[in-house]
Design a protein around this motif. Structure first.
Motif, short mmCIF file in Angstrom:
data_model
loop_
_atom_site.label_atom_id
_atom_site.label_comp_id
_atom_site.label_asym_id
_atom_site.label_seq_id
_atom_site.Cartn_x
_atom_site.Cartn_y
_atom_site.Cartn_z
N PHE A 230 -25.26 34.85 24.72
CA PHE A 230 -23.84 35.59 25.32
C PHE A 230 -23.96 36.80 25.88
O PHE A 230 -23.58 37.25 27.02
N ILE A 231 -24.83 37.72 25.29
CA ILE A 231 -24.90 39.02 25.77
C ILE A 231 -25.88 38.97 27.00
O ILE A 231 -25.81 39.71 27.88
N ALA A 232 -26.97 38.20 26.87
CA ALA A 232 -27.70 37.99 28.03
C ALA A 232 -27.14 37.69 29.21
O ALA A 232 -27.33 38.15 30.42
N ALA A 233 -26.43 36.66 29.16
CA ALA A 233 -25.16 36.08 30.29
C ALA A 233 -24.58 37.32 30.96
O ALA A 233 -24.27 37.44 32.07
N LEU A 234 -23.95 37.96 29.86
CA LEU A 234 -22.98 38.93 30.12
C LEU A 234 -23.63 40.22 31.04
O LEU A 234 -23.03 40.59 32.01
N PHE A 235 -24.76 40.50 30.51
CA PHE A 235 -25.53 41.81 31.11
C PHE A 235 -26.49 41.23 32.14
O PHE A 235 -27.27 41.99 32.83
N GLY A 236 -26.68 40.01 32.32
CA GLY A 236 -27.85 39.52 33.70
C GLY A 236 -29.22 39.75 32.85
O GLY A 236 -29.93 39.68 33.68
N PHE A 237 -29.32 39.43 31.71
CA PHE A 237 -30.99 39.65 31.23
C PHE A 237 -31.62 37.88 31.71
O PHE A 237 -30.75 37.04 31.49
N ALA B 28 -37.09 34.45 22.97
CA ALA B 28 -36.35 33.61 21.99
C ALA B 28 -35.15 34.27 21.60
O ALA B 28 -34.09 33.43 21.29
N THR B 29 -35.13 35.64 21.64
CA THR B 29 -33.66 36.09 21.41
C THR B 29 -32.67 35.70 22.40
O THR B 29 -31.43 35.59 22.31
N LEU B 30 -32.93 35.52 23.70
CA LEU B 30 -32.25 35.18 24.62
C LEU B 30 -31.79 33.95 24.60
O LEU B 30 -30.68 33.60 25.19
#
Length: 78
Positions: free
Chosen positions: A46-53, A37-39
């Protein structure tokens, strides 16, 4: 009589272990749900896309594996 008490204690402990495993499985699935859900929320997306999560799958057994586990009880030696 003492052997009967020991066996009863063993059964109670095995039941307790099974309950702990089930609780841990529920906790894991809850944590995975929160993570996924956080993703999908701002700013996590945005953070997930940036770091590949990437989203993670929930813990689940397919029907065949569940039947195999229920049919085969663990071996207990005395």
């Amino acid at each position: 009589l003492k052997a009967n008490e020991g066996f009863a204690n063993l059964q109670a402990e095995l039941s307790d272990i099974e309950s702990r495993i089930a609780a841990a499985r529920r906790y894991l699935n809850s944590a995975v749900g929160e993570y996924n859900a956080t993703l999908e929320q701002f700013p996590g997306v945005f953070i997930a896309a940036l770091f590949g999560f990437a989203p993670r799958p929930f813990f689940a057994l397919d029907a065949d594996r569940r039947k195999a586990m229920e049919a085969a009880a663990p071996a207990v030696r005395f």
